[in-house]
Design a protein around this motif. Structure first.
Motif: not given
Length: 466
Positions: A39-54, A369-372, A11-13
């Motif tokens: 030999s020093l190349v790194s890989t990062t995994i993370k979560v990115v969020c957007w929208g409401s935090t309500d 796409w959809g409501r923003n 919902i909204n996020r």
């Protein structure tokens, strides 16, 4: 250069799991150019969020990682339910539980009261939930043969359509289920799509739909085998690992998603669509369809990896955008998806209408796409720029090193002396040797003593000559 691995819409996020490979740059001292230390190349995994935090996670205190699979329902605010499949293949549910009755007014358990038995996957809707059976005993007791639904059934969203079996060798089963607010859709092992429950907004009537059973109230069944992943590895590709969303990396959970009143599904790749017809291969065989050394074709493959959305779409959330995709996620009033990898078979480098970009350039990026109203369809533009930033930082450092004002040179002492070689006032070799042995701090004192000794020797020589 693009990094989206998964995306979830609520919902909204929305949130995406991203994986970025970040090069390690250094400056080659001879050529003054940037090089990469592999030999020093790194890989990062993370979560990115957007929208409401309500709407914070109402199940934040539950260890979701301890479950084989976990589903948060389509409820709203205080009416949310979640269920998970534990390592013993038992379904456990949490949150709101609304006791109800069925269409015959018989008592029916709430959505947080799962049946006993062993299950492999669960999906929670608004006031109902459905799960796929894991073992024969549970399947034998399961209405519909392989899927069990419980909770509210006022729109028949829990009446699983029975599958008409066509072979005594292998049974056709439901292989993945997704629950909306009052409707349910599922993939079958023969690559058909079935939907049942409320159709007030057209949310269960997929393109080219037929009746799921002889009873028109049992929902709809697709008329083509164009959905899901490969379930017969002799007919389609279960092994190729090179591309996301196909071959061994095909996940049915990424290809079907239900919002409250709309449904979105990804059409299968050509290997699946052609598994039930005759394929022509100039190289390789259909079971290695996406291998680089295989070249197969069949006329029945249409719109592979494209989106089909249907149902309520007042905010534009049920449109079907152009392009090829590998993952879809629908919420109440918006939808997100991840563009598919180019594979030189059924996803190629064509310009995607409306974007001005090639499919290959869009691969692994998120679009929504959809409501923003809460910016929920506006993913961050810099989501995948860690590698770009690393290069920019490295270029800035090398540019500063080359073009900054150089430091003034150190003052050259008039004479440098060593015990073995005496004093040297012109060349640099004794100077370097002496500095390494004694340090720069003692050089001036030694030079002064050597000059004084030379002067004394000169005076003594003069006196002797006189």
């Amino acid at each position: 250069k693009n990094c989206a691995v998964d995306v979830v819409a609520r919902i909204n996020r929305a949130c995406a799991v991203i994986s970025e490979t970040i090069p390690f740059y250094y400056v080659d001292q001879d050529t003054r150019t940037l090089m990469i230390n592999a030999s020093l190349v790194s890989t990062t995994i993370k979560v990115v969020c957007w929208g409401s935090t309500d709407y914070p996670d109402p199940f934040a205190d539950i260890d979701k990682a301890s479950y084989l699979q976990f589903s948060v329902g389509q409820g709203f605010k205080g009416m949310q339910t979640a269920c998970g499949v534990n390592p013993a293949f038992k379904v456990q549910c949490f949150g709101s539980n609304d006791l109800t009755v069925d269409e015959l007014l018989n008592d029916r358990s709430g959505q947080a009261e799962p049946p006993d038995g062993k299950f492999s996957q669960v999906s929670v809707g608004g006031l109902h939930a459905c799960a796929l059976c894991q073992d024969k005993d549970t399947c034998d007791a399961t209405p519909g043969g392989s899927m069990w639904c419980w909770g509210n059934n006022r729109m028949r969203q829990g009446n699983v359509p029975a599958i008409r079996q066509t072979s005594v060798v292998s049974a056709i089963k439901y292989t993945y289920v997704s629950a909306g607010y009052e409707h349910t859709c599922a993939f079958r092992s023969d690559n058909y799509l079935t939907c049942f429950g409320s159709n007030l907004d057209g949310q269960i009537k997929m393109p080219n739909a037929g009746q799921a059973t002889e009873n028109q109230e049992d929902g709809f069944l697709s008329t083509t085998t164009g959905y899901g992943c490969c379930h017969d590895c002799t007919k389609c590709d279960c092994t190729t690992q090179a591309y996301g969303g196909v071959g061994s990396r095909c996940r049915e959970g990424a290809k079907l998603s239900l919002g409250w009143y709309h449904t979105c599904v990804l059409r299968a790749g050509c290997d699946v669509q052609c598994a039930w017809t005759t394929s022509e291969c100039s190289k390789g065989t259909p079971d290695t369809w996406y291998d680089q050394d295989t070249d197969c074709f069949c006329a029945s493959c249409t719109k592979p990896h494209e989106i089909e959305c249907f149902g309520y779409g007042a905010w534009g959330n049920a449109i079907s955008p152009p392009g090829k995709f590998k993952l879809i996620a629908a919420s109440f009033d918006f939808t997100c998806a991840i563009y598919a990898d180019c594979n030189d078979h059924d996803v190629k480098a064509a310009i995607v209408p409306g974007t001005g970009k090639s499919q290959c350039d869009l691969a692994n990026t998120v679009t929504c796409w959809g409501r923003n109203n809460k910016q929920q369809v506006s993913p961050p533009a810099d989501m995948c720029d860690a590698a770009v930033k690393a290069l920019a930082d490295a270029l800035a450092k090398i540019n500063n090193t080359i073009f900054e004002t150089p430091a003034p040179p150190a003052k050259r002492l008039p004479c440098v002396c060593t015990a073995a070689k005496g004093c040297d006032c012109l060349s640099q070799y004794p100077r370097l040797e002496f500095e390494r042995a004694n340090g720069a701090a003692g050089i001036a004192a030694n030079a002064a003593r050597a000059l004084a000794a030379a002067c004394v020797a000169w005076l003594v020589g003069v006196a002797q000559r006189w």
